[in-house]
Design an enzyme around this catalytic site. Sequence first.
Site, PDB file in Angstrom:
ATOM      1  N   ASP A   1      -2.539   1.024  10.811  1.00  0.00           N
ATOM      2  CA  ASP A   1      -1.291   0.976  10.025  1.00  0.00           C
ATOM      3  C   ASP A   1      -0.068   0.610  10.851  1.00  0.00           C
ATOM      4  O   ASP A   1       1.051   1.049  10.572  1.00  0.00           O
ATOM      5  CB  ASP A   1      -1.051   2.328   9.309  1.00  0.00           C
TER       6      ASP A   1
ATOM      7  N   LYS B   1      -0.001  -4.641  10.793  1.00  0.00           N
ATOM      8  CA  LYS B   1      -0.754  -5.887  11.075  1.00  0.00           C
ATOM      9  C   LYS B   1      -0.617  -6.899   9.935  1.00  0.00           C
ATOM     10  O   LYS B   1      -0.454  -8.092  10.173  1.00  0.00           O
ATOM     11  CB  LYS B   1      -2.247  -5.564  11.292  1.00  0.00           C
TER      12      LYS B   1
ATOM     13  N   ALA C   1      -9.372  -0.701   5.418  1.00  0.00           N
ATOM     14  CA  ALA C   1      -8.089  -1.301   5.801  1.00  0.00           C
ATOM     15  C   ALA C   1      -7.173  -1.392   4.587  1.00  0.00           C
ATOM     16  O   ALA C   1      -7.628  -1.584   3.462  1.00  0.00           O
ATOM     17  CB  ALA C   1      -8.320  -2.698   6.359  1.00  0.00           C
ATOM     18  N   GLY C   2      -5.873  -1.242   4.837  1.00  0.00           N
ATOM     19  CA  GLY C   2      -4.878  -1.490   3.806  1.00  0.00           C
ATOM     20  C   GLY C   2      -3.725  -2.200   4.481  1.00  0.00           C
ATOM     21  O   GLY C   2      -2.996  -1.578   5.246  1.00  0.00           O
ATOM     22  N   HIS C   3      -3.615  -3.500   4.282  1.00  0.00           N
ATOM     23  CA  HIS C   3      -2.606  -4.302   4.973  1.00  0.00           C
ATOM     24  C   HIS C   3      -1.524  -4.704   3.974  1.00  0.00           C
ATOM     25  O   HIS C   3      -1.790  -5.430   3.018  1.00  0.00           O
ATOM     26  CB  HIS C   3      -3.265  -5.531   5.612  1.00  0.00           C
TER      27      HIS C   3
ATOM     28  N   THR D   1     -12.062   7.203   4.855  1.00  0.00           N
ATOM     29  CA  THR D   1     -11.432   6.690   3.634  1.00  0.00           C
ATOM     30  C   THR D   1     -12.383   6.768   2.438  1.00  0.00           C
ATOM     31  O   THR D   1     -12.004   6.360   1.338  1.00  0.00           O
ATOM     32  CB  THR D   1     -11.009   5.220   3.831  1.00  0.00           C
TER      33      THR D   1
ATOM     34  N   GLN E   1      -7.828  -1.578  11.302  1.00  0.00           N
ATOM     35  CA  GLN E   1      -7.727  -0.290  12.004  1.00  0.00           C
ATOM     36  C   GLN E   1      -6.925  -0.475  13.306  1.00  0.00           C
ATOM     37  O   GLN E   1      -6.076  -1.328  13.361  1.00  0.00           O
ATOM     38  CB  GLN E   1      -9.114   0.317  12.282  1.00  0.00           C
TER      39      GLN E   1
ATOM     40  N   SER F   1      -1.906   3.326   2.939  1.00  0.00           N
ATOM     41  CA  SER F   1      -1.921   2.183   2.022  1.00  0.00           C
ATOM     42  C   SER F   1      -3.224   2.149   1.227  1.00  0.00           C
ATOM     43  O   SER F   1      -3.296   1.548   0.162  1.00  0.00           O
ATOM     44  CB  SER F   1      -1.809   0.873   2.796  1.00  0.00           C
TER      45      SER F   1
ATOM     46  N   ARG G   1      -2.817   9.141   1.443  1.00  0.00           N
ATOM     47  CA  ARG G   1      -2.657  10.405   2.173  1.00  0.00           C
ATOM     48  C   ARG G   1      -1.417  10.341   3.070  1.00  0.00           C
ATOM     49  O   ARG G   1      -1.105   9.289   3.631  1.00  0.00           O
ATOM     50  CB  ARG G   1      -3.876  10.661   3.079  1.00  0.00           C
TER      51      ARG G   1
ATOM     52  N   LYS H   1       8.585  -1.399  12.872  1.00  0.00           N
ATOM     53  CA  LYS H   1       9.264  -0.210  12.352  1.00  0.00           C
ATOM     54  C   LYS H   1      10.311   0.370  13.299  1.00  0.00           C
ATOM     55  O   LYS H   1      10.599   1.572  13.255  1.00  0.00           O
ATOM     56  CB  LYS H   1       8.235   0.843  11.929  1.00  0.00           C
TER      57      LYS H   1
END
Length: 420
Positions: A12, A15, A38-40, A128, A221, A296, A300, A328
Amino acid sequence: MVDVILGMQWGDEGKGKIVDYFAKDYDVVARFQGGPNAGHTLYLNDKKVVLHQIPSGIFHEDKINLIGNGVVLDVVTLKKECEAVASFGVDFRKNLFISERTHLILPTHRALDKASELSKGQDKIGSTLKGIGPAYMDKTGRNGLRVGDILDKNFTTNYIKIRMKHQRLLDNFNFQEDISAWEEEFFQGIEFLRSLKIVNGEYFINEKINNGMRVLAEGAQGSMLDVDFGTFPFVTSSNTISAGVCSGLGIAPQKIKEIIGITKAYCTRVGSGPFPTELLDETGDFLRNAGNEFGSTTGRPRRCGWIDLVALHFACMINGVTKIVMTKADILDSLQELKVCDSYTINGKETKHIPFQMNKMDIVPHYSSFKGWGSDISKLTTSSQMPEEMKNYIAYINKYLGVTVNYISNGPGREQIISV
Ligand code: GDP
Ligand code: IMO
Ligand code: MG
């Protein structure tokens, strides 16, 4: 020629945004490991999109996007995601290619992931629940089904054979849930997959490279979740590091040029496992709220803490990172004091090395302290506009890591990035 973008922390790092930003300079964007864990996240004209399986180059009309053999593919997620990107006008039938060697995540893999996590109680990985571990176990255990297998007329029979093996494991876990709805969706997903472009990924990508095309390999990841070098057993089940690019796409190491490591200006982790710089105080809560640190993929809350240079130095070493992108940075805008961890004390000894079993050790982080910049950096476009305090913070990190932060991301937007 191949460049790589990968995460240097516990995932996270941003990427998706950075791949989308750099994609304009490449011809091919390829995922080489991981799956729908993954959550991009990408922002397209203020609209948020989260990609789980499709490479983050998909919103560039003329780019080829490849799901490589090292990925584990969930066809249900893929179908939904293709429909989602199509709603943005993307012609995925033209631009998306999938390697025939890519392993499939089966409905029983998801059930096994859930059953395994439930059986661990307090010691759970905090996975996940997407079936990642069981799918990779079947790959290395030489049981799995691959994308190319769906073209075999005996595919359903072969699935049923594996399902029977899995059922015995599920019975051992005393797992009672009915998965027939998942199976129905799975076979619809398989039908959909048959309509997509399935290719021999290794010849496909090497021909592109030999024709002078530029490839961007997109990691999922982060390095500290790597199955070999991460905080085992609290890791994912693939090689998230640069070595995974070769085995996950069929690319020789000497084809790789830049290895671009992404780190947040602080640090987060979702799921269980060691996190030496975690802040369980109001600063941790501030980072979570200001940074909107919620998963994402699973929603959580992410655990938050200061940037950990011991871990980042380790990530630079095992990946061969050549450039760093820090994301960030804008989240730190209002903090008066910033800290960076530059060593640990373990069993009374100070060290700058990541230990063998981080999860079984009492690790005390040591920090250097910096004055915060205390101003809004989200609108900055050039490095000369950067506050002095920010320059000091970055200079310290550059010196410690021996690799330079070349870009700073100062907001989630597509163009919010400063070249340093
Ligand atoms: P990935 O898995 O590495 O692609 O990262 P995620 O998408 O899971 O999480 C990163 C989050 O931070 C997303 O919500 C991004 O939109 C957001 N993000 C990325 N870069 C920046 C940045 O520089 N500033 C801010 N405020 N948000 C960012
Ligand atoms: P991206 O690509 C953050 C974490 C899970 C869990 C561990 C194992 O968005 O950075 P798994 O489902 O892989 O078996 O879970 O790894 N994890 C991630 N954490 N970002 C991710 O991906 C992650 N993918 C897996 O939370 O702790
Ligand atoms: Mg993510």
